[in-house]
Scaffold this motif. Sequence first.
Motif, PDB file in Angstrom:
ATOM      1  N   PHE A   1       0.829  -1.202   0.000  1.00 43.33           N
ATOM      2  CA  PHE A   1       0.000   0.000   0.000  1.00 43.33           C
ATOM      3  C   PHE A   1       0.865   1.255   0.000  1.00 43.33           C
ATOM      4  N   GLY A   2       1.961   1.237   0.762  1.00 41.77           N
ATOM      5  CA  GLY A   2       2.856   2.388   0.797  1.00 41.77           C
ATOM      6  C   GLY A   2       3.489   2.656  -0.552  1.00 41.77           C
ATOM      7  N   ALA A   3       3.944   1.595  -1.223  1.00 42.54           N
ATOM      8  CA  ALA A   3       4.557   1.750  -2.536  1.00 42.54           C
ATOM      9  C   ALA A   3       3.545   2.249  -3.565  1.00 42.54           C
ATOM     10  N   ALA A   4       2.317   1.712  -3.495  1.00 42.77           N
ATOM     11  CA  ALA A   4       1.287   2.124  -4.452  1.00 42.77           C
ATOM     12  C   ALA A   4       0.919   3.597  -4.268  1.00 42.77           C
ATOM     13  N   THR A   5       0.750   4.028  -3.019  1.00 45.45           N
ATOM     14  CA  THR A   5       0.395   5.431  -2.776  1.00 45.45           C
ATOM     15  C   THR A   5       1.531   6.367  -3.177  1.00 45.45           C
ATOM     16  N   LEU A   6       2.774   5.925  -2.985  1.00 48.20           N
ATOM     17  CA  LEU A   6       3.925   6.747  -3.369  1.00 48.20           C
ATOM     18  C   LEU A   6       3.955   6.960  -4.884  1.00 48.20           C
ATOM     19  N   ILE A   7       3.729   5.904  -5.639  1.00 43.64           N
ATOM     20  CA  ILE A   7       3.755   6.001  -7.103  1.00 43.64           C
ATOM     21  C   ILE A   7       2.629   6.898  -7.614  1.00 43.64           C
ATOM     22  N   VAL A   8       1.424   6.692  -7.097  1.00 43.31           N
ATOM     23  CA  VAL A   8       0.280   7.461  -7.596  1.00 43.31           C
ATOM     24  C   VAL A   8       0.356   8.914  -7.142  1.00 43.31           C
ATOM     25  N   ARG A   9       0.944   9.165  -5.973  1.00 49.40           N
ATOM     26  CA  ARG A   9       1.141  10.563  -5.562  1.00 49.40           C
ATOM     27  C   ARG A   9       2.122  11.266  -6.497  1.00 49.40           C
ATOM     28  N   GLY A  10       3.084  10.529  -7.003  1.00 45.93           N
ATOM     29  CA  GLY A  10       3.966  11.098  -8.020  1.00 45.93           C
ATOM     30  C   GLY A  10       3.196  11.445  -9.287  1.00 45.93           C
ATOM     31  N   LEU A  11       2.243  10.593  -9.644  1.00 44.30           N
ATOM     32  CA  LEU A  11       1.379  10.882 -10.789  1.00 44.30           C
ATOM     33  C   LEU A  11       0.537  12.130 -10.528  1.00 44.30           C
ATOM     34  N   ALA A  12       0.142  12.319  -9.263  1.00 46.99           N
ATOM     35  CA  ALA A  12      -0.660  13.498  -8.908  1.00 46.99           C
ATOM     36  C   ALA A  12       0.099  14.783  -9.198  1.00 46.99           C
ATOM     37  N   LEU A  13       1.408  14.789  -9.004  1.00 45.25           N
ATOM     38  CA  LEU A  13       2.206  15.981  -9.297  1.00 45.25           C
ATOM     39  C   LEU A  13       2.096  16.342 -10.778  1.00 45.25           C
ATOM     40  N   PHE A  14       2.134  15.327 -11.628  1.00 46.41           N
ATOM     41  CA  PHE A  14       2.015  15.563 -13.066  1.00 46.41           C
ATOM     42  C   PHE A  14       0.640  16.140 -13.405  1.00 46.41           C
ATOM     43  N   THR A  15      -0.415  15.551 -12.869  1.00 40.44           N
ATOM     44  CA  THR A  15      -1.764  16.029 -13.189  1.00 40.44           C
ATOM     45  C   THR A  15      -2.014  17.419 -12.624  1.00 40.44           C
ATOM     46  N   LEU A  16      -1.486  17.713 -11.412  1.00 37.85           N
ATOM     47  CA  LEU A  16      -1.673  19.037 -10.831  1.00 37.85           C
ATOM     48  C   LEU A  16      -1.016  20.121 -11.667  1.00 37.85           C
ATOM     49  N   ASN A  17       0.164  19.832 -12.202  1.00 42.56           N
ATOM     50  CA  ASN A  17       0.903  20.824 -12.981  1.00 42.56           C
ATOM     51  C   ASN A  17       0.403  20.961 -14.415  1.00 42.56           C
ATOM     52  N   HIS A  18      -0.180  19.910 -14.958  1.00 41.46           N
ATOM     53  CA  HIS A  18      -0.575  19.943 -16.366  1.00 41.46           C
ATOM     54  C   HIS A  18      -2.096  19.968 -16.579  1.00 41.46           C
ATOM     55  N   MET A  19      -2.853  19.476 -15.602  1.00 44.97           N
ATOM     56  CA  MET A  19      -4.308  19.427 -15.755  1.00 44.97           C
ATOM     57  C   MET A  19      -5.034  20.353 -14.794  1.00 44.97           C
ATOM     58  N   LEU A  37      -7.011 -10.340  -7.030  1.00 46.44           N
ATOM     59  CA  LEU A  37      -7.769  -9.238  -7.623  1.00 46.44           C
ATOM     60  C   LEU A  37      -8.261  -8.271  -6.553  1.00 46.44           C
ATOM     61  N   ARG A  38      -8.686  -8.815  -5.415  1.00 44.73           N
ATOM     62  CA  ARG A  38      -9.178  -7.954  -4.334  1.00 44.73           C
ATOM     63  C   ARG A  38      -8.064  -7.056  -3.795  1.00 44.73           C
ATOM     64  N   VAL A  39      -6.875  -7.628  -3.625  1.00 44.72           N
ATOM     65  CA  VAL A  39      -5.735  -6.832  -3.150  1.00 44.72           C
ATOM     66  C   VAL A  39      -5.357  -5.779  -4.176  1.00 44.72           C
ATOM     67  N   ALA A  40      -5.394  -6.141  -5.478  1.00 43.42           N
ATOM     68  CA  ALA A  40      -5.047  -5.185  -6.527  1.00 43.42           C
ATOM     69  C   ALA A  40      -6.019  -4.006  -6.537  1.00 43.42           C
ATOM     70  N   LEU A  41      -7.311  -4.291  -6.439  1.00 46.18           N
ATOM     71  CA  LEU A  41      -8.307  -3.223  -6.422  1.00 46.18           C
ATOM     72  C   LEU A  41      -8.187  -2.376  -5.162  1.00 46.18           C
ATOM     73  N   ALA A  42      -7.854  -3.026  -4.036  1.00 48.70           N
ATOM     74  CA  ALA A  42      -7.652  -2.268  -2.792  1.00 48.70           C
ATOM     75  C   ALA A  42      -6.455  -1.326  -2.929  1.00 48.70           C
ATOM     76  N   CYS A  43      -5.410  -1.784  -3.601  1.00 52.46           N
ATOM     77  CA  CYS A  43      -4.236  -0.928  -3.836  1.00 52.46           C
ATOM     78  C   CYS A  43      -4.594   0.279  -4.693  1.00 52.46           C
ATOM     79  N   VAL A  44      -5.408   0.045  -5.731  1.00 49.91           N
ATOM     80  CA  VAL A  44      -5.843   1.161  -6.580  1.00 49.91           C
ATOM     81  C   VAL A  44      -6.653   2.152  -5.760  1.00 49.91           C
ATOM     82  N   GLY A  45      -7.568   1.638  -4.940  1.00 48.93           N
ATOM     83  CA  GLY A  45      -8.415   2.509  -4.131  1.00 48.93           C
ATOM     84  C   GLY A  45      -7.630   3.326  -3.131  1.00 48.93           C
ATOM     85  N   ILE A  46      -6.717   2.676  -2.395  1.00 44.02           N
ATOM     86  CA  ILE A  46      -5.979   3.379  -1.342  1.00 44.02           C
ATOM     87  C   ILE A  46      -4.988   4.365  -1.940  1.00 44.02           C
ATOM     88  N   SER A  47      -4.376   4.019  -3.062  1.00 45.08           N
ATOM     89  CA  SER A  47      -3.391   4.918  -3.666  1.00 45.08           C
ATOM     90  C   SER A  47      -4.057   6.128  -4.318  1.00 45.08           C
TER      91      SER A  47
END
Length: 540
Positions: free
Chosen positions: A385-403, A433-443
């Motif tokens: 969960f920590g790794a997933a949130t870290l990666i998606v938060r990095g994606l958030a920087l891109f969307t905040l600056n460009h979108m 699949l449940r863990v994967a979807l939970a990772c998407v949700g939490i991140s």
Amino acid sequence: MAFEDLLNQVGGLGRFQILQLALIFPSFMLLTPHLLLENFTAFIPGHRCWVHILDNNTVSDNDTGILSEDALLRISIPLDSNLRPEKCRRFVHPQWQLLHLNETIHNTSEADTERCVDGWVYDRSYFPSNIVTKWDMVCDYRSLKSVVQFLLLTGMLVGSIIGGHFSDKFGRRLILRWSFLQLAITDTCTAFAPTLSVYCLLRFLAGFSLMNIISNNTTLSTEWIRPQSKALVVILLSGALSIGQIILGGLAYVFRDWQTLHLVVSVPFFVFFLFSRWLFESARWLIITNKLDEGLKVLRKVARTNGMKNAEETLNIDVVRSTMQEELDAAQIKTTVCDLFRHPSMRKRICILLFIRFANTIPFYGIMINLQHVGSNIFLLQVLFGAATLIVRGLALFTLNHMGRRISQILFMFLVGLSVLANTFVPEEMQTLRVALACVGISCSAAAFSSCAVHLLELVPTVLRARTLGIDLMTSRIGAALAPLLMTLTVFVTTLPWIIYGVSPIIAGIVVFLLPETKNLPLPDTINDVENQKKLKKNQ
């Protein structure tokens, strides 16, 4: 908003800002372990009733030596509906006749049973000891775990209310330093709590200081940063929280004893307290509160650190006063929390921001506090969960600056809702699949938090920013406390809590459209700045 002119003169992103972040970043990383400690220190292990014939070390080997441990367990502990030994009841007397039944036959005996009057035997393969085994928080006392978590969240709720007021009144740096010391002392003492009541009190006080550290660290960082880099700073700080999740998973795996784990994550805050003496108070806050001499002194130090020698020579009281005259005049009018709701523009912004925070917190904590139910390996899940949130938060920087701020929040909140709703209808047997979807949700929920934090800081004036963050975090704590309570709705419909977890962020994502876009705009310093932003938008 004229402070941005002064900030440009001394450097809006230079050596000083980097050093300031370097001092703050480590403390942010170790905040998450304090928030989620009960995932490990209150892990509920497998357990059963203590029985004399099986667990009494004084029983002679000759008395039961001819019977295996499984046989003794079978005659001592009844089976539940899943043909597994009951966790909370035992036979009053050994049922010897059960030895002659086939192992696949369910125990239909009406033999008398009783509660675990002599205590429990725990599976210690995960943790040799924790607060559940120390204070027997199982069976009829299982709800005590929720009480511990609730008191921590209540402490965070109270801290967010009181801390925001004190920060706007006495300064960000002072309250931050005090919170470092309070967290270090309380959670270190928690490791030696003699009773559960003392443990709960100390965790309440720890929660009180946690919110103050988060809000003051964030405010102190962003008020020294130029508008173009605020999103980057907020994402870096929120990324530190994700790294903290990974660190917690590793520390909990290495230090299985709950007291040692508490000490390992608490003692470093004594070091953070000592190093915080080198943090600079927000010059923006100093000037707005009419402490011009102190504000000028700090600005000159920042200019010197950033190598802006010309600015250090030209900056004086008259320059500061003339640049900030409008803000200083407006700041003479005493502001209170009521001002957040007295002015139409502010009222609209605050109500929408609070609803967004509340709606996003519910699914986040709905997943996080049920970590033990998502999968069996809680250490791996915490790191994942920590790794997933870290990666998606990095994606958030891109969307905040460009979108922009609004589109970023809408995107991530819709992804949160859809992933939770999809997981609601996935069979329990499909664990991957449940863990994967939970990772998407939490991140995505974590990324939405980061996007919302950037937007809030840019929508609220300096004179009320810390108090607004306090109210915002208070709303978050209410959502966090509500998340586990929603699980009681499973008595009506098993999927109802998860449907609520999924629908709430989708509704919040739609509401984001009602907020103005703030990308690359300077921070407002007074309520007049907020009103002027509205007029400027109309003219455009």
